[in-house]
Design a protein around this motif. Structure first.
Motif, PDB file in Angstrom:
ATOM      1  N   SER A  76     -26.816  11.661  27.758  1.00 41.37           N
ATOM      2  CA  SER A  76     -27.277  12.212  26.482  1.00 41.37           C
ATOM      3  C   SER A  76     -26.900  11.324  25.307  1.00 41.37           C
ATOM      4  O   SER A  76     -27.708  11.091  24.402  1.00 41.37           O
ATOM      5  CB  SER A  76     -26.686  13.615  26.286  1.00 41.37           C
ATOM      6  N   GLY A  77     -25.666  10.799  25.318  1.00 41.18           N
ATOM      7  CA  GLY A  77     -25.215   9.987  24.194  1.00 41.18           C
ATOM      8  C   GLY A  77     -26.042   8.732  23.985  1.00 41.18           C
ATOM      9  O   GLY A  77     -26.696   8.558  22.944  1.00 41.18           O
ATOM     10  N   PRO A  78     -26.083   7.813  24.975  1.00 39.67           N
ATOM     11  CA  PRO A  78     -26.824   6.567  24.769  1.00 39.67           C
ATOM     12  C   PRO A  78     -28.334   6.725  24.757  1.00 39.67           C
ATOM     13  O   PRO A  78     -29.046   5.822  24.300  1.00 39.67           O
ATOM     14  CB  PRO A  78     -26.373   5.694  25.944  1.00 39.67           C
ATOM     15  N   ALA A  79     -28.878   7.852  25.253  1.00 33.03           N
ATOM     16  CA  ALA A  79     -30.334   8.009  25.330  1.00 33.03           C
ATOM     17  C   ALA A  79     -30.982   7.994  23.952  1.00 33.03           C
ATOM     18  O   ALA A  79     -32.100   7.491  23.787  1.00 33.03           O
ATOM     19  CB  ALA A  79     -30.677   9.312  26.057  1.00 33.03           C
ATOM     20  N   GLY A  80     -30.297   8.532  22.951  1.00 31.71           N
ATOM     21  CA  GLY A  80     -30.871   8.552  21.603  1.00 31.71           C
ATOM     22  C   GLY A  80     -31.135   7.159  21.072  1.00 31.71           C
ATOM     23  O   GLY A  80     -32.162   6.903  20.421  1.00 31.71           O
ATOM     24  N   MET A  93     -29.995  16.307  23.437  1.00 31.64           N
ATOM     25  CA  MET A  93     -30.637  15.105  23.976  1.00 31.64           C
ATOM     26  C   MET A  93     -30.439  15.042  25.478  1.00 31.64           C
ATOM     27  O   MET A  93     -29.360  15.345  25.990  1.00 31.64           O
ATOM     28  CB  MET A  93     -30.040  13.858  23.316  1.00 31.64           C
ATOM     29  N   GLN A  94     -31.500  14.633  26.188  1.00 27.64           N
ATOM     30  CA  GLN A  94     -31.471  14.541  27.643  1.00 27.64           C
ATOM     31  C   GLN A  94     -31.440  13.083  28.102  1.00 27.64           C
ATOM     32  O   GLN A  94     -31.840  12.171  27.373  1.00 27.64           O
ATOM     33  CB  GLN A  94     -32.701  15.229  28.238  1.00 27.64           C
ATOM     34  N   SER A  95     -31.018  12.876  29.322  1.00 31.95           N
ATOM     35  CA  SER A  95     -30.939  11.524  29.876  1.00 31.95           C
ATOM     36  C   SER A  95     -32.304  10.884  30.079  1.00 31.95           C
ATOM     37  O   SER A  95     -32.411   9.668  30.223  1.00 31.95           O
ATOM     38  CB  SER A  95     -30.213  11.554  31.224  1.00 31.95           C
ATOM     39  N   ASN A  96     -33.373  11.687  30.091  1.00 34.83           N
ATOM     40  CA  ASN A  96     -34.712  11.148  30.323  1.00 34.83           C
ATOM     41  C   ASN A  96     -35.377  10.645  29.045  1.00 34.83           C
ATOM     42  O   ASN A  96     -36.546  10.231  29.071  1.00 34.83           O
ATOM     43  CB  ASN A  96     -35.608  12.194  31.004  1.00 34.83           C
ATOM     44  N   GLY A  97     -34.667  10.687  27.927  1.00 31.22           N
ATOM     45  CA  GLY A  97     -35.224  10.196  26.674  1.00 31.22           C
ATOM     46  C   GLY A  97     -35.869  11.270  25.824  1.00 31.22           C
ATOM     47  O   GLY A  97     -36.345  10.985  24.715  1.00 31.22           O
ATOM     48  N   GLY A  98     -35.910  12.505  26.308  1.00 34.61           N
ATOM     49  CA  GLY A  98     -36.425  13.619  25.525  1.00 34.61           C
ATOM     50  C   GLY A  98     -35.300  14.589  25.209  1.00 34.61           C
ATOM     51  O   GLY A  98     -34.142  14.367  25.566  1.00 34.61           O
ATOM     52  N   SER A  99     -35.645  15.653  24.519  1.00 33.36           N
ATOM     53  CA  SER A  99     -34.640  16.667  24.192  1.00 33.36           C
ATOM     54  C   SER A  99     -35.003  17.974  24.891  1.00 33.36           C
ATOM     55  O   SER A  99     -36.094  18.131  25.431  1.00 33.36           O
ATOM     56  CB  SER A  99     -34.553  16.872  22.673  1.00 33.36           C
ATOM     57  N   SER A 100     -34.066  18.904  24.860  1.00 36.86           N
ATOM     58  CA  SER A 100     -34.255  20.196  25.504  1.00 36.86           C
ATOM     59  C   SER A 100     -33.586  21.263  24.646  1.00 36.86           C
ATOM     60  O   SER A 100     -32.515  21.026  24.081  1.00 36.86           O
ATOM     61  CB  SER A 100     -33.642  20.183  26.904  1.00 36.86           C
ATOM     62  N   PRO A 101     -34.204  22.442  24.510  1.00 36.70           N
ATOM     63  CA  PRO A 101     -33.580  23.503  23.715  1.00 36.70           C
ATOM     64  C   PRO A 101     -32.218  23.899  24.264  1.00 36.70           C
ATOM     65  O   PRO A 101     -31.952  23.780  25.467  1.00 36.70           O
ATOM     66  CB  PRO A 101     -34.578  24.664  23.827  1.00 36.70           C
ATOM     67  N   LEU A 134     -32.382  10.712  17.801  1.00 38.24           N
ATOM     68  CA  LEU A 134     -32.516  12.136  18.099  1.00 38.24           C
ATOM     69  C   LEU A 134     -33.586  12.780  17.232  1.00 38.24           C
ATOM     70  O   LEU A 134     -34.214  13.763  17.634  1.00 38.24           O
ATOM     71  CB  LEU A 134     -31.177  12.855  17.890  1.00 38.24           C
ATOM     72  N   LEU A 135     -33.803  12.233  16.027  1.00 36.91           N
ATOM     73  CA  LEU A 135     -34.861  12.737  15.159  1.00 36.91           C
ATOM     74  C   LEU A 135     -36.241  12.408  15.711  1.00 36.91           C
ATOM     75  O   LEU A 135     -37.231  13.050  15.368  1.00 36.91           O
ATOM     76  CB  LEU A 135     -34.739  12.133  13.756  1.00 36.91           C
ATOM     77  N   MET A 136     -36.306  11.376  16.543  1.00 38.22           N
ATOM     78  CA  MET A 136     -37.594  10.875  17.032  1.00 38.22           C
ATOM     79  C   MET A 136     -37.945  11.386  18.416  1.00 38.22           C
ATOM     80  O   MET A 136     -39.018  11.079  18.935  1.00 38.22           O
ATOM     81  CB  MET A 136     -37.558   9.343  17.066  1.00 38.22           C
ATOM     82  N   SER A 137     -37.067  12.147  19.039  1.00 38.82           N
ATOM     83  CA  SER A 137     -37.283  12.547  20.435  1.00 38.82           C
ATOM     84  C   SER A 137     -38.059  13.858  20.524  1.00 38.82           C
ATOM     85  O   SER A 137     -37.736  14.842  19.863  1.00 38.82           O
ATOM     86  CB  SER A 137     -35.938  12.691  21.154  1.00 38.82           C
ATOM     87  N   ASP A 138     -39.094  13.843  21.346  1.00 36.82           N
ATOM     88  CA  ASP A 138     -39.825  15.069  21.655  1.00 36.82           C
ATOM     89  C   ASP A 138     -39.079  15.845  22.743  1.00 36.82           C
ATOM     90  O   ASP A 138     -38.268  15.281  23.482  1.00 36.82           O
ATOM     91  CB  ASP A 138     -41.229  14.740  22.156  1.00 36.82           C
ATOM     92  N   VAL A 139     -39.359  17.126  22.840  1.00 38.44           N
ATOM     93  CA  VAL A 139     -38.849  17.911  23.965  1.00 38.44           C
ATOM     94  C   VAL A 139     -39.563  17.413  25.221  1.00 38.44           C
ATOM     95  O   VAL A 139     -40.776  17.189  25.221  1.00 38.44           O
ATOM     96  CB  VAL A 139     -39.100  19.409  23.748  1.00 38.44           C
ATOM     97  N   LYS A 140     -38.808  17.210  26.291  1.00 33.41           N
ATOM     98  CA  LYS A 140     -39.386  16.642  27.509  1.00 33.41           C
ATOM     99  C   LYS A 140     -38.830  17.344  28.736  1.00 33.41           C
ATOM    100  O   LYS A 140     -37.623  17.533  28.856  1.00 33.41           O
ATOM    101  CB  LYS A 140     -39.080  15.140  27.591  1.00 33.41           C
ATOM    102  N   HIS A 167     -28.546  17.368  19.158  1.00 33.23           N
ATOM    103  CA  HIS A 167     -27.187  16.921  19.454  1.00 33.23           C
ATOM    104  C   HIS A 167     -27.180  16.017  20.683  1.00 33.23           C
ATOM    105  O   HIS A 167     -27.712  16.379  21.741  1.00 33.23           O
ATOM    106  CB  HIS A 167     -26.332  18.173  19.699  1.00 33.23           C
ATOM    107  N   GLY A 168     -26.607  14.844  20.538  1.00 33.39           N
ATOM    108  CA  GLY A 168     -26.322  13.978  21.676  1.00 33.39           C
ATOM    109  C   GLY A 168     -24.859  14.163  22.047  1.00 33.39           C
ATOM    110  O   GLY A 168     -23.978  13.932  21.225  1.00 33.39           O
TER     111      GLY A 168
END
Length: 690
Positions: free
Chosen positions: A266-270, A244-252, A486-492, A65-66
């Motif tokens: 979070s929104g534009p980072a995706g 989605m996180q501001s750093n370009g990765g995602s977080s649980p 968001l489908l392409m983002s790793d957890v970071k 989710h972004g």
């Protein structure tokens, strides 16, 4: 049984969904109107639509989710009631800030005022303690002073607390003890400490960041809790829910609310993450992402396939010092409203019609002329059904709004008034593009523009032509490109430690030990989130500066240093990076290392989208009719322009502008003098031919 991955990007006007079938690799796009009063309701609306189409929520095994919840809480100043704890004698740090105005127009603004403090003086409390610059305890923490803080915050009815003590990044013992006592006294309080969030040198930026985190965490936390309850009831991805996180990765989800400041972008980072993947897939190493939605336009620069990361940002005039994608935002979107002032001057923005009531043409009660209304009047957007019949565009209402509010007041016809609005907003967005490129020494002729968001492709070709960009690359589903990212983002996760020293005095073994300690924290956190060691990757950086400078440049390490020659190589890399970023270097000057950074990634299974079929018939097969559109550089009046259906185009098709390309989630306007080619991935490559 089918298995799906679902991502949702919540915008100001629409919420975008991308659903991927893990077995077939096929994906579909869905857009539903956003619900600003409760963003989670739009997610449930989208899940309901998917369920009616045969996608059971229980078959969704991955959800990302972004969200703009934290962003909106900060921008609208609707966050929590926060108390601030500082070292005795240092209550003025937050109010004093940097003792200077921001760079840019504010320097010349005689009426400039700083944004209101998120924590007023009456909710700023002191504790007796002092940690020295090297982490030594100079004054023991006075436990009775903590009790005074608790009593004060009880009287002030705080719900969240930020703790920022001097040099806690060198020794966090006092902050941990303060947090422990606050939670014992009031377990319901949200407590954020700077040593956990940002163990970094520079007191004010650390303080500002932890205050913002305390301000937005309760808002985001309650939202995530409600959303998680709804997803639990539907059995959506119980083991894999991410933000989605501001750093370009995602977080649980479980890590999101405690570090809510990390979701501000979070929104534009995706979209930037998707842009980076598109850059590598298409061979365009240098691109500028151009995300134009309903309320704003976000631009970011990607060089050599990697987005630029900054560790210091301003959001609505407030400083945030965590690693974030370097995204510039301007108030220009499909819902941006224009008006004529009492002197007869046309103004475009920053006010937006948003999702409610929206543009006049949306039949939802809007009466003010917006960018979308002007694009309808100019013939670029088709009147009638939108989003596969889910919405309707009424041209007569768009014309009425433009005529009543703009044309009549300006003394010109409706077409010219609408074109004036579009030209002004194009200039505003063009200035945003230049601010991250030419103003930083980059040559725009070496970059491709990647537009997305529902309104991006409507404006991108004109802007690229005006600015001289090499080409425009329009992705297959521009209206949901951020959700695709968001489908392409790793957890970071980011880990940092400040240790100031001259680089020549650094011991390679000590440097390696510090990096290893930070990486161990990453391994521990990723393991707790369900990742195995073979799913973890790490990147290492050292923040360096010439002695006496007030800013640093991050230098990536290809390997951890094991010898003095490795440190010398890091120093050499810094000189090169400094010259690239600032136009000069000083190889003979002493260099200091300020921060050690580690980026820890939990790699999620990557997706591969199917290539587009090769063209077997002429491009004319994709023409579904014509639409009268106004291109003032071609003719003085609207004329019939070919309309291509995006879904009918195939790899290898090519045609010239002016042209209009309709698809489910967006419309592309191609200018005269431009040629469109469809590549193997289904992207539209637009280049100038004259």
């Amino acid at each position: 049984m089918a298995r799906y991955r679902l991502t949702v990007d919540t915008g100001g006007t629409f919420s975008d969904f991308v659903l991927l079938d893990e077995e077939t690799g096929e994906h579909r796009v869905l857009k539903v109107p956003s619900t600003p009063d409760d963003p989670g309701r739009a997610i449930l609306d989208g899940l309901d639509v998917l369920a009616k189409d045969g996608v059971s929520p229980a078959d969704i095994v991955f959800f990302c989710h972004g969200t703009t919840v934290a962003t909106n809480a900060l921008l609208e100043e609707k966050g929590a009631r926060v108390g601030l704890v500082v070292t005795r004698g240092f209550t003025g740090i937050y109010e004093t800030q940097e003792q200077s105005r921001p760079y840019g127009p504010s320097v010349f603004d005689l009426t400039y005022t700083k944004p209101p403090l998120l924590v007023p003086g009456r909710r700023t409390a002191e504790v007796t303690e002092r940690i020295g610059a090297n982490g030594e305890v100079r004054i023991d923490l006075d436990e009775s002073s903590i009790e005074e803080v608790v009593a004060r915050f009880e009287r002030e009815n705080v719900e969240s607390v930020a703790v920022c003590l001097l040099f806690s990044f060198m020794n966090d013992d006092h902050e941990r003890r303060v947090k422990k006592r606050l939670k014992e006294a009031h377990p319901q309080w949200w407590v954020s400490t700077s040593s956990e969030l940002l163990p970094q040198i520079r007191e004010y930026f650390r303080l500002s960041t932890v205050v913002i985190n305390a301000y937005v965490s309760p808002v985001l936390g309650r939202y995530v809790e409600r959303l998680e309850s709804e997803l639990d009831a539907l059995k959506v991805a119980p083991q894999a829910r991410f933000t989605m996180q501001s750093n370009g990765g995602s977080s649980p989800f479980t890590s999101t609310s405690g570090r809510a400041v990390g979701t501000i972008l979070s929104g534009p980072a995706g979209g930037v993450t998707a842009g980076s993947a598109l850059s590598k897939a298409t061979g365009n190493d240098n691109i500028i992402t151009f995300d134009m939605g309903g309320t704003s336009c976000d631009v970011a620069l990607i060089q050599h396939g990697e987005p630029v990361i900054t560790d210091r940002s301003k959001i609505d005039g407030r400083d945030i010092a965590i690693p974030m994608l370097d995204i510039t935002t301007v108030a220009a979107g499909g819902g941006t409203i224009s008006r004529v002032d009492e002197y007869g001057a046309l103004h475009v923005g920053p006010a937006s019609a948003g999702a409610v009531p929206g543009p006049a043409c949306y039949l939802r009660g809007g009466t003010q002329p917006t960018t979308t209304d002007c694009n309808v009047v100019l013939g670029y957007l088709n009147s009638g059904s939108l989003l596969g019949g889910a919405m309707t565009i009424d041209r007569s209402l768009a014309e009425k709004a433009v005529r009543t509010e703009l044309a009549d007041k300006l003394g010109m016809d409706v077409l010219k008034a609408a074109e004036g609005h579009v030209r002004i907003i194009d200039v505003q967005m063009g200035e945003a593009v230049k601010s991250i490129s030419t103003e930083r020494g980059f040559d725009l002729r070496e970059f491709a523009l990647v537009p997305f968001g529902g309104a991006g492709p409507l404006h991108a070709c004109r802007i690229a032509k005006d600015l001289g960009l090499a080409r425009v690359v329009i992705p297959t589903y521009p209206g949901a490109f951020s959700a695709l990212g968001l489908l392409m983002s790793d957890v970071k996760h980011d880990y940092l430690r400040s240790r100031l020293s001259n680089i020549e005095d650094c011991d390679p073994a000590e440097m390696t030990a510090l990096f290893t300690e930070l990486a161990s924290q990453g391994k521990e956190q990723l393991a707790a989130e369900g990742f195995t060691e073979d799913q973890m990757t790490f990147r290492y950086y050292a923040d360096l500066r010439y002695a006496g400078q007030g800013y640093e440049n991050p230098v990536p390490l290809t390997a951890l240093p094991t010898s003095p020659s490795d440190i010398a190589a890091v120093r050499s890399d810094f000189d090169r990076i400094h010259e690239q970023c600032h136009g000069h270097a000083a190889p003979g000057q002493p260099v200091e290392i300020v921060n050690y950074r580690v980026e820890a990634f939990g790699v999620v299974p990557q997706i591969r989208l199917a290539d587009l079929d090769k063209a077997t018939g002429p491009v004319e097969d994709a023409i579904v009719g014509t639409r009268d559109a106004y291109f003032s550089d071609v003719a003085a009046t609207p004329f019939a322009v070919n309309v291509y259906q995006r879904e009918r185009l195939r790899a290898g098709h090519t045609f010239d502008g002016p042209a209009l390309i309709d698809q489910y989630d967006s419309t592309t306007v191609v200018c005269a003098g431009q040629t469109v080619t469809v590549d193997d991935h289904g992207n539209l490559i637009v280049e100038n031919n004259r």
